[in-house]
Write an enzyme that holds these catalytic residues in place. Structure first.
Site, PDB file in Angstrom:
ATOM      1  N   SER A 154       0.839  -1.197   0.000  1.00  0.00           N
ATOM      2  CA  SER A 154       0.000   0.000   0.000  1.00  0.00           C
ATOM      3  C   SER A 154       0.880   1.257   0.000  1.00  0.00           C
ATOM      4  O   SER A 154       1.679   1.448  -0.919  1.00  0.00           O
ATOM      5  CB  SER A 154      -0.965  -0.046   1.186  1.00  0.00           C
ATOM      6  OG  SER A 154      -2.003   0.897   1.026  1.00  0.00           O
TER       7      SER A 154
ATOM      8  N   ASP B  70      -9.482  -3.782  -6.291  1.00  0.00           N
ATOM      9  CA  ASP B  70      -9.011  -3.061  -5.108  1.00  0.00           C
ATOM     10  C   ASP B  70      -9.920  -1.859  -4.853  1.00  0.00           C
ATOM     11  O   ASP B  70     -10.034  -0.982  -5.708  1.00  0.00           O
ATOM     12  CB  ASP B  70      -7.575  -2.588  -5.355  1.00  0.00           C
ATOM     13  CG  ASP B  70      -6.909  -1.973  -4.124  1.00  0.00           C
ATOM     14  OD1 ASP B  70      -7.630  -1.481  -3.231  1.00  0.00           O
ATOM     15  OD2 ASP B  70      -5.670  -1.966  -4.078  1.00  0.00           O
TER      16      ASP B  70
ATOM     17  N   HIS C 197      -7.883  -4.981  -1.405  1.00  0.00           N
ATOM     18  CA  HIS C 197      -6.695  -4.220  -1.008  1.00  0.00           C
ATOM     19  C   HIS C 197      -5.915  -5.032   0.025  1.00  0.00           C
ATOM     20  O   HIS C 197      -6.320  -5.137   1.180  1.00  0.00           O
ATOM     21  CB  HIS C 197      -7.097  -2.866  -0.426  1.00  0.00           C
ATOM     22  CG  HIS C 197      -5.919  -1.967  -0.174  1.00  0.00           C
ATOM     23  ND1 HIS C 197      -5.282  -1.294  -1.193  1.00  0.00           N
ATOM     24  CD2 HIS C 197      -5.252  -1.644   0.967  1.00  0.00           C
ATOM     25  CE1 HIS C 197      -4.285  -0.591  -0.694  1.00  0.00           C
ATOM     26  NE2 HIS C 197      -4.233  -0.805   0.617  1.00  0.00           N
TER      27      HIS C 197
END
Length: 325
Positions: free
Chosen positions: A136, A264, A292
């Site tokens: 991320s 995502d 995600h």
């Protein structure tokens, strides 16, 4: 594009469901060995949580996501799989994360590639072979660094997972709809107290946001009030433009696996790059499912989150036996 994908059950093929359910499958963290080492400013210490492998084995470095830590589900899963191979591993925390107070005059953000480079060069002095993974926010910062450093990057190979590689596009997701409702408060619950404490300890900051932060309700608002002015950006839009890793992908010279699920919820699929937008050193992996940093898989009907660490380590293993950098 690499041809591999997790195999979640039908009811987990929704990006939100996969993202959230993965946390329920979180393993207990391994027995880390913690070291507190200087950050790139020299004014703060950050936590490096190590697992020790066999002599001469490579090191897998993990940079966590926004408000993550070595206890995050993806971190624990990756370090367990790393230990099974007999490799060394370390989760490197950003400033203020991992339970260590931030004493530096800056925070951490998605474009802080100087911190990434400092960490990797620090670890290269200990380990002859280094592989790096970022998740991320950490994935965006790592990929940006690789584009900036080119062949000078001290890694044999790297992977960026669920990186919000177009921060402006990701920002639109967090301004409305289910993404805002499900995740904004989760992040702000820890970000806001940290920011308020930071401002209380640094009264000489050239901007005054403490009172406004109390009423902050979105991540974009937080970036406007705190992240951008603290780190020299004009506003969140300037921050998103300058910190995004996507423009740097054509300049990556070390092998990089860029893994993004199409569903995502943090990034619209139209923001994902194609082969023409990246260098030949970048391998794109864009499975239809995974959410995600979810990537829930199933084996013999049993759900697990091993697909992600197994995929990363299999990618790194391709480069074993090569010349260390």
């Amino acid at each position: 594009m690499l041809d591999t994908a997790p195999n979640p059950p039908l009811w987990l093929r929704n990006g939100h469901a996969d993202t959230l359910f993965a946390k329920l499958l979180q393993p207990s963290p391994p027995a880390y060995r913690r070291e507190l080492l200087p950050d790139s400013t020299g004014q703060a210490q950050v936590a490096y949580d190590f697992i020790d492998g066999q002599d001469g084995a490579p090191l897998v470095v993990l940079f966590h996501g926004l408000e993550g830590s070595s206890r995050s589900h993806y971190a624990a899963a990756l370090m367990h799989e790393t230990a099974k191979r007999g490799w060394h591993g370390v989760v490197v925390h950003f400033r203020s994360c991992g339970g260590v107070a931030n004493r530096a005059p800056v925070f951490y953000h998605a474009g802080d590639s100087s911190e990434i480079g400092f960490v990797l060069h620090t670890l290269q002095r200990r380990y002859p072979t280094v592989y790096a993974a970022g998740v991320s926010l950490g994935g965006n910062a790592l990929a940006k660094y690789l584009g900036e450093a080119g062949e000078a990057a001290p890694v044999r190979a790297a992977a960026a997972v669920s990186a919000p590689l177009d921060l402006a596009a990701a920002g639109t997701r967090f301004e409305r709809g289910a993404t805002r409702l499900l995740y904004t408060r989760y992040f702000l619950n820890t970000l806001l107290p940290k920011a308020q404490q930071f401002l209380a300890e640094h009264g000489d900051m050239p901007f005054q946001t403490a009172s406004a932060l109390k009423n902050c309700r979105t991540l974009g608002g937080f970036d406007d009030l705190f992240t951008a002015p603290l780190h020299g950006f004009a506003d969140r839009h300037d921050y998103y433009r300058r910190a995004s890793c996507k423009p740097y992908l054509p300049f990556v010279r070390r092998p990089l696996l860029l893994l993004n699920a199409v569903n995502d919820p943090f990034l619209p699929p139209e923001a994902l790059p194609d082969a023409a937008e990246v260098s030949d050193s970048v391998t794109l992996l864009q499975p239809p499912h995974g959410g995600h940093v979810g990537f829930v898989g199933q084996t013999a009907g049993k759900l697990h989150i091993r697909w992600l660490p197994e995929t990363l380590l299999a990618y790194f293993a391709r480069f074993e036996g090569g010349q260390a950098v």
